[in-house]
Design a protein around this motif. Structure first.
Motif, PDB file in Angstrom:
ATOM      1  N   ASP A 156      55.152 -35.065 -12.256  1.00  0.00           N
ATOM      2  CA  ASP A 156      55.095 -35.069 -10.882  1.00  0.00           C
ATOM      3  C   ASP A 156      54.087 -33.396 -10.347  1.00  0.00           C
ATOM      4  N   HIS A 157      54.622 -32.756 -11.021  1.00  0.00           N
ATOM      5  CA  HIS A 157      53.924 -31.456 -11.119  1.00  0.00           C
ATOM      6  C   HIS A 157      52.432 -31.467 -10.837  1.00  0.00           C
ATOM      7  N   LEU A 158      51.858 -32.613 -12.478  1.00  0.00           N
ATOM      8  CA  LEU A 158      50.212 -32.596 -12.239  1.00  0.00           C
ATOM      9  C   LEU A 158      50.067 -33.545 -11.103  1.00  0.00           C
ATOM     10  N   LYS A 159      50.820 -33.938 -10.694  1.00  0.00           N
ATOM     11  CA  LYS A 159      50.482 -35.004  -9.401  1.00  0.00           C
ATOM     12  C   LYS A 159      49.763 -36.125  -9.917  1.00  0.00           C
ATOM     13  N   ILE A 160      50.328 -36.883 -11.539  1.00  0.00           N
ATOM     14  CA  ILE A 160      49.755 -37.934 -12.068  1.00  0.00           C
ATOM     15  C   ILE A 160      50.472 -39.543 -11.695  1.00  0.00           C
ATOM     16  N   ASP A 161      50.716 -39.766 -10.742  1.00  0.00           N
ATOM     17  CA  ASP A 161      51.396 -41.336 -10.642  1.00  0.00           C
ATOM     18  C   ASP A 161      51.518 -42.385 -11.414  1.00  0.00           C
ATOM     19  N   ARG A 162      50.546 -42.524 -11.776  1.00  0.00           N
ATOM     20  CA  ARG A 162      50.913 -43.902 -12.771  1.00  0.00           C
ATOM     21  C   ARG A 162      49.848 -43.433 -14.329  1.00  0.00           C
ATOM     22  N   PHE A 163      50.801 -43.032 -15.119  1.00  0.00           N
ATOM     23  CA  PHE A 163      50.563 -43.299 -16.880  1.00  0.00           C
ATOM     24  C   PHE A 163      49.904 -44.174 -17.834  1.00  0.00           C
ATOM     25  N   THR A 164      49.478 -43.655 -18.831  1.00  0.00           N
ATOM     26  CA  THR A 164      49.560 -44.327 -20.337  1.00  0.00           C
ATOM     27  C   THR A 164      50.515 -43.049 -21.153  1.00  0.00           C
TER      28      THR A 164
ATOM     29  N   ARG B 273      56.261 -46.094 -12.796  1.00  0.00           N
ATOM     30  CA  ARG B 273      55.339 -44.687 -12.887  1.00  0.00           C
ATOM     31  C   ARG B 273      54.216 -45.318 -14.235  1.00  0.00           C
ATOM     32  N   ILE B 274      54.872 -45.777 -14.901  1.00  0.00           N
ATOM     33  CA  ILE B 274      54.253 -45.800 -16.551  1.00  0.00           C
ATOM     34  C   ILE B 274      53.221 -47.092 -16.574  1.00  0.00           C
ATOM     35  N   ALA B 275      52.188 -46.783 -16.993  1.00  0.00           N
ATOM     36  CA  ALA B 275      51.368 -48.453 -16.985  1.00  0.00           C
ATOM     37  C   ALA B 275      51.281 -48.994 -18.140  1.00  0.00           C
ATOM     38  N   ARG B 276      51.046 -48.444 -19.294  1.00  0.00           N
ATOM     39  CA  ARG B 276      50.941 -49.212 -20.324  1.00  0.00           C
ATOM     40  C   ARG B 276      51.435 -47.667 -20.817  1.00  0.00           C
ATOM     41  N   LEU B 277      52.447 -48.378 -22.567  1.00  0.00           N
ATOM     42  CA  LEU B 277      52.901 -47.442 -23.191  1.00  0.00           C
ATOM     43  C   LEU B 277      52.653 -47.729 -24.390  1.00  0.00           C
ATOM     44  N   ILE B 278      52.294 -46.941 -25.457  1.00  0.00           N
ATOM     45  CA  ILE B 278      52.208 -47.333 -26.829  1.00  0.00           C
ATOM     46  C   ILE B 278      52.943 -46.167 -28.008  1.00  0.00           C
ATOM     47  N   ILE B 279      53.907 -46.846 -28.872  1.00  0.00           N
ATOM     48  CA  ILE B 279      55.001 -46.451 -29.945  1.00  0.00           C
ATOM     49  C   ILE B 279      54.182 -46.445 -30.754  1.00  0.00           C
ATOM     50  N   ILE B 280      54.297 -45.408 -31.224  1.00  0.00           N
ATOM     51  CA  ILE B 280      54.211 -45.139 -33.233  1.00  0.00           C
ATOM     52  C   ILE B 280      55.101 -44.373 -33.631  1.00  0.00           C
ATOM     53  N   ASN B 281      55.296 -45.394 -34.842  1.00  0.00           N
ATOM     54  CA  ASN B 281      56.898 -45.022 -35.462  1.00  0.00           C
ATOM     55  C   ASN B 281      58.146 -44.747 -34.659  1.00  0.00           C
ATOM     56  N   ALA B 282      58.547 -45.278 -33.166  1.00  0.00           N
ATOM     57  CA  ALA B 282      59.828 -44.710 -32.551  1.00  0.00           C
ATOM     58  C   ALA B 282      60.544 -46.202 -32.284  1.00  0.00           C
ATOM     59  N   PRO B 283      62.163 -45.756 -32.589  1.00  0.00           N
ATOM     60  CA  PRO B 283      62.657 -47.116 -32.620  1.00  0.00           C
ATOM     61  C   PRO B 283      63.367 -47.781 -31.087  1.00  0.00           C
TER      62      PRO B 283
ATOM     63  N   PRO C 161      72.542 -59.535 -22.482  1.00  0.00           N
ATOM     64  CA  PRO C 161      71.802 -59.485 -21.923  1.00  0.00           C
ATOM     65  C   PRO C 161      70.554 -57.806 -22.220  1.00  0.00           C
ATOM     66  N   PHE C 162      69.377 -58.268 -22.360  1.00  0.00           N
ATOM     67  CA  PHE C 162      68.388 -56.661 -21.719  1.00  0.00           C
ATOM     68  C   PHE C 162      67.431 -56.564 -21.130  1.00  0.00           C
ATOM     69  N   PRO C 163      67.187 -55.651 -20.665  1.00  0.00           N
ATOM     70  CA  PRO C 163      65.678 -55.979 -19.718  1.00  0.00           C
ATOM     71  C   PRO C 163      64.792 -55.470 -20.438  1.00  0.00           C
ATOM     72  N   PRO C 164      64.064 -56.713 -20.259  1.00  0.00           N
ATOM     73  CA  PRO C 164      62.228 -56.630 -20.786  1.00  0.00           C
ATOM     74  C   PRO C 164      60.980 -55.297 -20.766  1.00  0.00           C
ATOM     75  N   MET C 165      60.730 -55.039 -20.820  1.00  0.00           N
ATOM     76  CA  MET C 165      59.301 -54.068 -21.003  1.00  0.00           C
ATOM     77  C   MET C 165      58.675 -54.697 -20.165  1.00  0.00           C
ATOM     78  N   ARG C 166      58.258 -54.106 -18.840  1.00  0.00           N
ATOM     79  CA  ARG C 166      57.804 -54.220 -17.662  1.00  0.00           C
ATOM     80  C   ARG C 166      56.433 -54.148 -17.661  1.00  0.00           C
ATOM     81  N   MET C 167      55.515 -53.582 -18.742  1.00  0.00           N
ATOM     82  CA  MET C 167      54.275 -52.826 -19.184  1.00  0.00           C
ATOM     83  C   MET C 167      54.056 -53.397 -20.092  1.00  0.00           C
TER      84      MET C 167
END
Length: 291
Positions: free
Chosen positions: A88-96, A117-127, A230-236
């Protein structure tokens, strides 16, 4: 990476943030894990900044960013709130959003709570939170690999670290998970960050504030009900980059298909600290995925 900017957030903390690239380009926010800082991305951010607006904070408790008192200040909801406040501070709406280790755990939670807010998600060795908690009960090998979390939650650990010295703690922290010789040139920077007032406690409080249950090897605690609900799926779309020689997070963490409909997995011949160990492989995986 460029010089750090000090940014005061609406959440009441101030973070040091490395920002590179043109603000007109697509934004990418990079979240480091334990026990690092924005420097996790030192070999990756320059490539991304050629065509992205790249934001890499030192998260609360780390390096010279704010270190609020109390374990409760480090609960995941506070840290996710920092991320959104920074955007918000950087005026970023949707981001990777990209996260490694604890930064990846925060990224999973942020994507679940703020998919708008999150258009795409990249996870590196995190559960993934559900998969990780489930393996604490169903995968004794992963439970054994995670016993260090119980040690990090020990309130006397800071006293032990003080008695052995930061340099010894550095060596023992990384010895099972990284090539100490390859890290030699970075050692002084790590020790400087860890030596900041309150930094060791701030970093360890991430573990203490987490709701993840890590049973002892001889313990059979009640099974949390949500593990079989049940657990919510990722939407991106989600890209998971995984160092397959990680001894702390085992391949069982890649059992994600039921929770991530748009999933791409890239396996790397590396240990846990993939972003500094094999940055070229990380960049190549991101670029293949369309970043």
């Amino acid at each position: 990476m460029t010089d750090l900017q000090r940014i005061a957030l609406s959440t009441g903390v101030s973070l040091d943030v490395a920002i590179t690239g043109d603000p007109a380009n697509p934004p990418v926010i990079l979240l480091h894990g334990f026990p690092e800082s924005h420097r996790t991305w030192r070999a990756i951010a320059p490539d991304l900044s050629r065509d992205h607006y790249v934001v890499a904070p030192d998260q609360r408790g780390f390096a010279r960013s704010s270190k609020p008192d109390g374990v409760e200040s480090y609960t995941p909801d506070n840290i996710v709130a920092d991320l959104i406040a920074l955007a918000d501070h950087l005026k970023i709406d949707r981001f990777t959003l990209v996260g490694h280790d604890w930064g990846g755990a925060v990224a999973w939670m942020a994507a679940l709570r703020h998919p708008e807010r999150i258009a795409r998600l990249i996870i590196i060795n995190a559960p993934h939170p559900l998969v990780f908690q489930r393996t604490m009960f169903d995968d004794l090998e992963q439970r054994a690999a995670s016993q260090y979390i119980r040690a990090f939650r020990n309130p006397d650990l800071e006293r032990h670290i003080e008695s052995i010295g930061l340099e010894t703690f550095f060596d023992t922290s990384f010895s099972k998970h990284a090539d100490l010789a390859a890290m030699a040139e970075d050692k002084a920077a790590y020790l400087d960050e860890w030596g900041q007032p309150g930094a060791i406690t701030g970093m360890l409080n991430w573990y203490r504030a987490s709701a993840i249950v890590v049973p002892a090897m001889d313990e059979t605690p009640p099974r949390p009900a949500f593990l079989d609900a049940p657990f919510p799926p990722m939407r991106m779309p989600v890209l998971v980059i995984w160092g397959m020689r990680d001894t702390a997070l085992l391949p069982s963490q890649l059992d994600l298909a039921d929770y991530v409909p748009e999933l791409t997995i890239e396996k790397v011949d590396a240990g846990h600290f993939v972003p500094w160990e094999k940055p070229e492989a990380v960049i190549a995986a991101m670029r293949r995925w369309g970043i």
